[in-house]
Design an enzyme around this catalytic site. Structure first.
Site, PDB file in Angstrom:
ATOM      1  N   ARG B  69       0.823  -1.203   0.000  1.00 35.41           N
ATOM      2  CA  ARG B  69       0.000   0.000   0.000  1.00 35.41           C
ATOM      3  C   ARG B  69       0.866   1.265   0.000  1.00 35.41           C
ATOM      4  NH1 ARG B  69      -5.167   1.669   1.913  1.00 35.41           N
ATOM      5  NH2 ARG B  69      -5.969  -0.399   2.150  1.00 35.41           N
ATOM      6  N   ASP B  70       2.059   1.145   0.547  1.00 34.61           N
ATOM      7  CA  ASP B  70       2.918   2.316   0.758  1.00 34.61           C
ATOM      8  C   ASP B  70       4.011   2.442  -0.295  1.00 34.61           C
ATOM      9  OD1 ASP B  70       3.459   4.534   2.278  1.00 34.61           O
ATOM     10  OD2 ASP B  70       5.004   3.543   3.431  1.00 34.61           O
ATOM     11  N   ILE B  71       4.001   1.586  -1.307  1.00 37.16           N
ATOM     12  CA  ILE B  71       5.171   1.555  -2.193  1.00 37.16           C
ATOM     13  C   ILE B  71       5.336   2.871  -2.955  1.00 37.16           C
ATOM     14  CG2 ILE B  71       4.092   0.552  -4.257  1.00 37.16           C
ATOM     15  CD1 ILE B  71       6.629  -1.277  -4.332  1.00 37.16           C
TER      16      ILE B  71
END
Lengths: 372, 113
Positions: B69-71
């Site tokens: 989700r944070d890439i």
């Protein structure tokens, strides 16, 4: 006779039953919101339908910042890789103006972008990054003016010792007459837009009540705010026992007067406060604890009494941004992912989740009610 | 100043006063002692172990769930050069085929620097 009367009643009731859905199916006016997602797209979301209704493809890179023009007819987007500014017509979804701020191996990164009330000038903090043969050289951040007609930075000024930037991430707002630029940091710095020189500094840390040793303010762009007024949540700590508290600050940008009402002990982090269109209620997201012990809550304020009137815990993602629809009926959680979670502002319950089909890359732009 | 030591009573009193001024002596406060931090050098940007991400407590509870989700922020906002390709200069299109990292991370390009 009784049978006829019963029949008439049945007919009336049936009629009213059929009439009711006709009223319900009347299409609601769309409440549009704009959000940049990967790759290279701005999505148009209808808050009433809670779904994506259109999209705008960008020719270059992802949009990092979205601004609404003062007439609410255009979006100004700044993109990441090529440091471009794009002006997009909302009616036709066409790109009216587009230019890059990069030239000759010098890349100008922007932050704190804001627009002049005239709609032709942008103000930002720009940092030049020069490509050398073996390295990139990062310059000092400057206050820059971007002329949308000239398609370039027309003026810039370096920060002095007194207003030196500690972080390039800053909030800015231009006064309604376009003469002053307000920069919200630990204090509020006021610049003359004609000279880009600092003319005044409102030292929030010297506010007398409550006595504070440090203070930060998180104002947001609010289309329903009275002209020249800023309302936001402040966090501060007193100089004696260093107890962190938060409250609501109201600042008059014209007279530089401010009023601060402490509310209670501060949370680990508090999102900027967003208000209902009638400005009776304020909403925020407070996070208490860290990592696996995080507890995420909605807080609702009565802005007349400046008290918390409701709280509700929800499953908040680790990193989030907080938004509100133009009618103030729905609260939105987005960022760090591909979904927008829609909560009911009254019950604070989850209503729906909008799948964006792309990771979020920009701020959420909400079209004010009067322009729907 | 660690190399200087008070050798008479007056100097000891000066050292004591200086020390008291530096220490944050506060009364009636109920602050928790700062939690012990792991020895993660300078946060994520200086951790040169490919594929290894920890939060500031040294665990994974503070990371985005799921981690993909944070890439986007690993290479745009945070700029995490050790683990992911450089979007701005060298590999601008490495995630062009992957709009939602959580769903279609398999479409991310493999980059050979």
């Amino acid at each position: 006779m009784r049978a006829i009367s019963a029949l008439l009643t049945l007919v009336c009731l049936t009629g009213s039953l059929f009439a009711a859905p006709a009223k319900a199916v009347k299409p609601a006016t769309p409440e549009l919101m704009y959000l940049g997602v990967w790759p290279h797209t701005i999505l148009v979301i209808d808050a009433n339908q809670e779904k994506i209704v259109d999209k705008i493809d960008l020719p270059t890179d992802i949009a990092r910042t979205l601004l609404l023009s003062p007439d609410c007819k255009k979006i100004i987007a700044s993109t990441l890789r090529d440091n471009s500014i794009l002006v997009i017509d909302l009616a036709s979804k066409q790109i009216l103006n587009r230019f890059s701020l990069d030239s000759g191996g010098i890349f100008t990164r922007l932050s704190g972008l804001t627009i002049d009330p005239g709609g032709k000038l942008l103000y930002a903090v720009g940092t030049d990054i020069t490509k050398k043969t073996d390295r990139f050289e990062v310059g000092e951040p400057k206050l820059v003016v971007i002329d949308l007609d000239a398609k370039k930075i027309t003026r810039s000024a370096e920060f002095g010792k007194e207003d030196a930037l500690t972080s390039p991430r800053t909030n800015m707002k231009v006064s309604p007459d376009g003469k002053f630029l307000y920069m919200f940091r630990q204090s509020i710095f006021i610049y003359d837009t004609s000279t880009l020189k600092m003319v005044k500094k409102i030292e929030l840390s010297k506010a007398e009540a409550p006595e504070t040793s440090s203070l930060s303010l998180s104002p947001v762009e609010d289309p329903n705010a009275p002209e020249g007024k800023v309302v936001g949540i402040f966090n501060s700590s007193d100089p004696y026992v260093h107890q962190r508290i938060f409250g609501i600050a109201e600042i008059d940008l014209a007279t530089q007067n401010y009023e601060m009402t402490p509310i209670g002990p501060s949370a680990t982090s508090i999102q900027p406060m967003l208000m209902s269109p009638d400005r009776k209620y304020g909403y925020t997201v407070a996070v208490n604890g860290t990592h696996g012990n995080r507890v995420t809550e909605f807080w609702v304020f009565d802005l007349k009494t400046k008290k918390i009137i409701s709280k509700k815990e929800f499953i908040g993602r680790t990193r989030l941004n907080f938004g509100i629809t133009a009618d103030g009926n729905k609260l939105l959680i987005y960022n760090a992912g591909y979904q927008v979670e829609v909560y009911d502002a009254k019950t604070l319950d989850l209503r729906s989740t909008i799948d964006l089909n792309g990771d979020t890359v920009s701020n959420l732009l909400v079209m004010p009610m009067m322009h729907h | 100043m660690k190399h200087l030591r008070a050798i008479n009573r007056k100097a000891a009193r000066i050292a004591e006063q200086t020390s008291a001024e530096q220490n944050d002596i506060v009364a009636m406060q109920q602050q928790q002692p700062p939690p012990q931090q792991p020895h993660v050098p300078m946060g994520c940007s200086i951790v040169f172990s490919p594929g290894w991400e920890v939060d500031s407590a040294g665990g994974t509870a503070g990371l985005c769930q799921p981690v993909e989700r944070d890439i986007f922020d690993c290479y745009v906002t945070c700029f995490w050069p050790a683990q992911v390709p450089d979007h701005l200069n060298n590999y601008p299109d490495w995630t062009t085929k992957c709009a939602v990292a959580t769903k279609d991370w398999r479409n991310i390009d493999i980059v050979f620097p």
